[in-house]
Design a protein around this motif. Structure first.
Motif, PDB file in Angstrom:
ATOM      1  N   ILE A  68      73.783  55.744  53.040  1.00 44.12           N
ATOM      2  CA  ILE A  68      73.380  55.448  52.317  1.00 44.12           C
ATOM      3  C   ILE A  68      74.522  56.493  51.898  1.00 44.12           C
ATOM      4  O   ILE A  68      74.599  57.827  52.419  1.00 44.12           O
ATOM      5  CB  ILE A  68      72.576  55.879  50.516  1.00 44.12           C
ATOM      6  CG1 ILE A  68      71.413  55.128  51.229  1.00 44.12           C
ATOM      7  CG2 ILE A  68      73.022  55.668  49.656  1.00 44.12           C
ATOM      8  CD1 ILE A  68      71.579  53.777  51.342  1.00 44.12           C
ATOM      9  N   ARG A  82      73.191  59.724  52.889  1.00 43.15           N
ATOM     10  CA  ARG A  82      71.420  59.706  53.550  1.00 43.15           C
ATOM     11  C   ARG A  82      71.689  58.651  54.405  1.00 43.15           C
ATOM     12  O   ARG A  82      71.351  57.374  54.141  1.00 43.15           O
ATOM     13  CB  ARG A  82      70.630  59.798  51.904  1.00 43.15           C
ATOM     14  CG  ARG A  82      71.636  60.434  50.735  1.00 43.15           C
ATOM     15  CD  ARG A  82      69.294  60.412  50.648  1.00 43.15           C
ATOM     16  NE  ARG A  82      69.476  61.344  49.248  1.00 43.15           N
ATOM     17  CZ  ARG A  82      69.805  62.383  49.204  1.00 43.15           C
ATOM     18  NH1 ARG A  82      69.731  63.516  50.235  1.00 43.15           N
ATOM     19  NH2 ARG A  82      70.033  63.400  48.194  1.00 43.15           N
ATOM     20  N   TYR A  86      66.282  47.902  50.675  1.00 42.35           N
ATOM     21  CA  TYR A  86      66.366  49.558  50.790  1.00 42.35           C
ATOM     22  C   TYR A  86      66.729  49.763  49.200  1.00 42.35           C
ATOM     23  O   TYR A  86      66.234  50.595  49.003  1.00 42.35           O
ATOM     24  CB  TYR A  86      67.510  50.260  51.601  1.00 42.35           C
ATOM     25  CG  TYR A  86      67.738  51.937  51.729  1.00 42.35           C
ATOM     26  CD1 TYR A  86      66.883  52.336  52.285  1.00 42.35           C
ATOM     27  CD2 TYR A  86      68.490  52.784  50.070  1.00 42.35           C
ATOM     28  CE1 TYR A  86      66.459  54.001  51.238  1.00 42.35           C
ATOM     29  CE2 TYR A  86      68.486  53.606  49.993  1.00 42.35           C
ATOM     30  CZ  TYR A  86      67.472  53.716  50.860  1.00 42.35           C
ATOM     31  OH  TYR A  86      67.389  56.016  49.711  1.00 42.35           O
ATOM     32  N   LEU A  87      67.852  49.020  48.608  1.00 47.52           N
ATOM     33  CA  LEU A  87      67.431  49.345  47.330  1.00 47.52           C
ATOM     34  C   LEU A  87      66.370  49.212  46.437  1.00 47.52           C
ATOM     35  O   LEU A  87      65.984  49.719  46.057  1.00 47.52           O
ATOM     36  CB  LEU A  87      69.165  48.531  46.594  1.00 47.52           C
ATOM     37  CG  LEU A  87      70.473  48.919  47.148  1.00 47.52           C
ATOM     38  CD1 LEU A  87      71.528  48.220  46.279  1.00 47.52           C
ATOM     39  CD2 LEU A  87      70.991  50.699  46.535  1.00 47.52           C
ATOM     40  N   GLU A  88      65.841  48.195  47.063  1.00 52.34           N
ATOM     41  CA  GLU A  88      64.793  47.515  46.580  1.00 52.34           C
ATOM     42  C   GLU A  88      63.463  48.990  46.332  1.00 52.34           C
ATOM     43  O   GLU A  88      63.157  48.349  45.377  1.00 52.34           O
ATOM     44  CB  GLU A  88      64.458  46.132  46.571  1.00 52.34           C
ATOM     45  CG  GLU A  88      65.226  44.734  46.218  1.00 52.34           C
ATOM     46  CD  GLU A  88      64.715  43.786  46.898  1.00 52.34           C
ATOM     47  OE1 GLU A  88      63.730  43.435  47.566  1.00 52.34           O
ATOM     48  OE2 GLU A  88      65.667  43.216  46.319  1.00 52.34           O
ATOM     49  N   SER A  89      63.556  48.641  47.680  1.00 49.34           N
ATOM     50  CA  SER A  89      62.135  50.223  48.152  1.00 49.34           C
ATOM     51  C   SER A  89      62.547  51.473  46.667  1.00 49.34           C
ATOM     52  O   SER A  89      61.599  52.128  46.788  1.00 49.34           O
ATOM     53  CB  SER A  89      62.234  50.268  49.513  1.00 49.34           C
ATOM     54  OG  SER A  89      63.334  51.208  49.822  1.00 49.34           O
ATOM     55  N   ARG A  90      63.753  51.982  46.866  1.00 58.07           N
ATOM     56  CA  ARG A  90      63.957  52.525  45.940  1.00 58.07           C
ATOM     57  C   ARG A  90      64.056  52.075  44.520  1.00 58.07           C
ATOM     58  O   ARG A  90      64.320  53.429  43.398  1.00 58.07           O
ATOM     59  CB  ARG A  90      65.057  52.950  46.423  1.00 58.07           C
ATOM     60  CG  ARG A  90      65.226  53.702  47.801  1.00 58.07           C
ATOM     61  CD  ARG A  90      64.924  54.578  48.009  1.00 58.07           C
ATOM     62  NE  ARG A  90      65.096  56.198  47.954  1.00 58.07           N
ATOM     63  CZ  ARG A  90      65.390  57.138  48.224  1.00 58.07           C
ATOM     64  NH1 ARG A  90      63.883  57.334  48.670  1.00 58.07           N
ATOM     65  NH2 ARG A  90      65.790  58.290  48.081  1.00 58.07           N
ATOM     66  N   ASN A  91      63.956  51.547  43.933  1.00 55.07           N
ATOM     67  CA  ASN A  91      63.944  50.038  42.625  1.00 55.07           C
ATOM     68  C   ASN A  91      65.677  50.859  41.648  1.00 55.07           C
ATOM     69  O   ASN A  91      65.341  51.664  40.865  1.00 55.07           O
ATOM     70  CB  ASN A  91      62.691  51.344  41.682  1.00 55.07           C
ATOM     71  CG  ASN A  91      61.540  51.288  41.928  1.00 55.07           C
ATOM     72  OD1 ASN A  91      61.278  49.421  42.486  1.00 55.07           O
ATOM     73  ND2 ASN A  91      60.581  51.467  42.262  1.00 55.07           N
ATOM     74  N   LEU A  92      66.451  50.457  42.613  1.00 53.79           N
ATOM     75  CA  LEU A  92      67.706  50.837  42.418  1.00 53.79           C
ATOM     76  C   LEU A  92      68.096  49.300  42.194  1.00 53.79           C
ATOM     77  O   LEU A  92      68.082  48.235  42.774  1.00 53.79           O
ATOM     78  CB  LEU A  92      68.659  51.310  42.959  1.00 53.79           C
ATOM     79  CG  LEU A  92      68.148  52.604  44.046  1.00 53.79           C
ATOM     80  CD1 LEU A  92      69.007  53.375  44.943  1.00 53.79           C
ATOM     81  CD2 LEU A  92      68.325  53.499  43.114  1.00 53.79           C
ATOM     82  N   ASP A 129      70.946  46.426  41.236  1.00 58.84           N
ATOM     83  CA  ASP A 129      72.524  47.347  41.976  1.00 58.84           C
ATOM     84  C   ASP A 129      73.555  46.355  41.224  1.00 58.84           C
ATOM     85  O   ASP A 129      75.098  46.540  41.017  1.00 58.84           O
ATOM     86  CB  ASP A 129      72.998  45.903  43.441  1.00 58.84           C
ATOM     87  CG  ASP A 129      72.272  44.799  42.841  1.00 58.84           C
ATOM     88  OD1 ASP A 129      71.174  44.189  43.123  1.00 58.84           O
ATOM     89  OD2 ASP A 129      73.219  43.802  43.240  1.00 58.84           O
ATOM     90  N   CYS A 165      68.349  55.154  56.568  1.00 60.93           N
ATOM     91  CA  CYS A 165      67.457  55.315  56.140  1.00 60.93           C
ATOM     92  C   CYS A 165      67.241  54.014  57.388  1.00 60.93           C
ATOM     93  O   CYS A 165      67.802  52.904  56.937  1.00 60.93           O
ATOM     94  CB  CYS A 165      67.073  54.429  54.447  1.00 60.93           C
ATOM     95  SG  CYS A 165      65.409  53.510  54.531  1.00 60.93           S
TER      96      CYS A 165
END
Length: 184
Positions: free
Chosen positions: A18, A11, A152-158, A160, A13
């Motif tokens: 990703i 994906r 990006y990870l924070e925007s997707r609530n992922l 790490d 972004c």
């Protein structure tokens, strides 16, 4: 997309890609470790296998190594990469034997061991699983260094840390996975 990335899921972004991938892909980009049986059979000829075992072939015939043979009873078929023993004294009479099966019978080993031996004859070496762990640890350490990847990870609530996410920065050296967030 039928490239290496097609073996996983990608994906995009912005400028960050990703990539959800099986860990073997990291090794394939560095060292040829994964070969399927058809690839082995395409690259390893029956002649190479016979030569490895010091079996002399003349006019596509040789003495069968699987039984006491004074006169050549084994026919070699280079086009199909098989051999066939025509002796009634051979336990393999009536069977076409390909490169891997020949190794299996000569070494008296399992199919898996014969495949590993065939790979070794081609110069392909298996990397231990710990190599995958080391590679992924490098990718995990690279993640905090990329602001784009972290954002990006924070925007997707992922998270790490909980999800064990890595990032392949362009400096990491895995060219086919550059600027990718990697999930094991």
């Amino acid at each position: 997309n039928k490239s290496k990335k097609a073996q996983g899921c990608t994906r995009t972004c912005g400028s960050t890609t990703i990539f959800y991938a099986p860990p073997e892909i990291f090794l394939e980009t560095q060292i040829r470790t994964k070969m399927d049986i058809s690839a082995i059979k395409q690259q390893l000829s029956i002649g190479q296998v016979l030569e490895h075992y010091n079996i002399k072939v003349k006019n596509n015939q040789c003495c069968c190594p699987f039984h006491d043979d004074k006169n050549p009873s084994m026919q070699v078929y280079p086009k199909t990469n098989t051999v066939h023993c025509f002796s009634g004294n051979c336990e393999h009479t009536g069977k076409a034997i390909d490169q891997i099966d020949f190794i299996l019978h000569m070494e008296k080993c399992t199919k898996h061991e014969a495949i590993k031996k065939a790979k070794a004859l081609l110069g392909v070496t298996e990397q231990p699983k710990s190599k995958l762990s080391a590679i992924f640890q490098t990718l995990r350490q690279a993640l905090p260094k990329s602001k784009k990847a972290v954002d990006y990870l924070e925007s997707r609530n992922l998270n790490d840390i909980k999800l064990e996410i890595g990032y392949n920065h362009y400096r990491t050296g895995y060219k086919q996975l550059q600027n990718c967030i990697v999930f094991p």
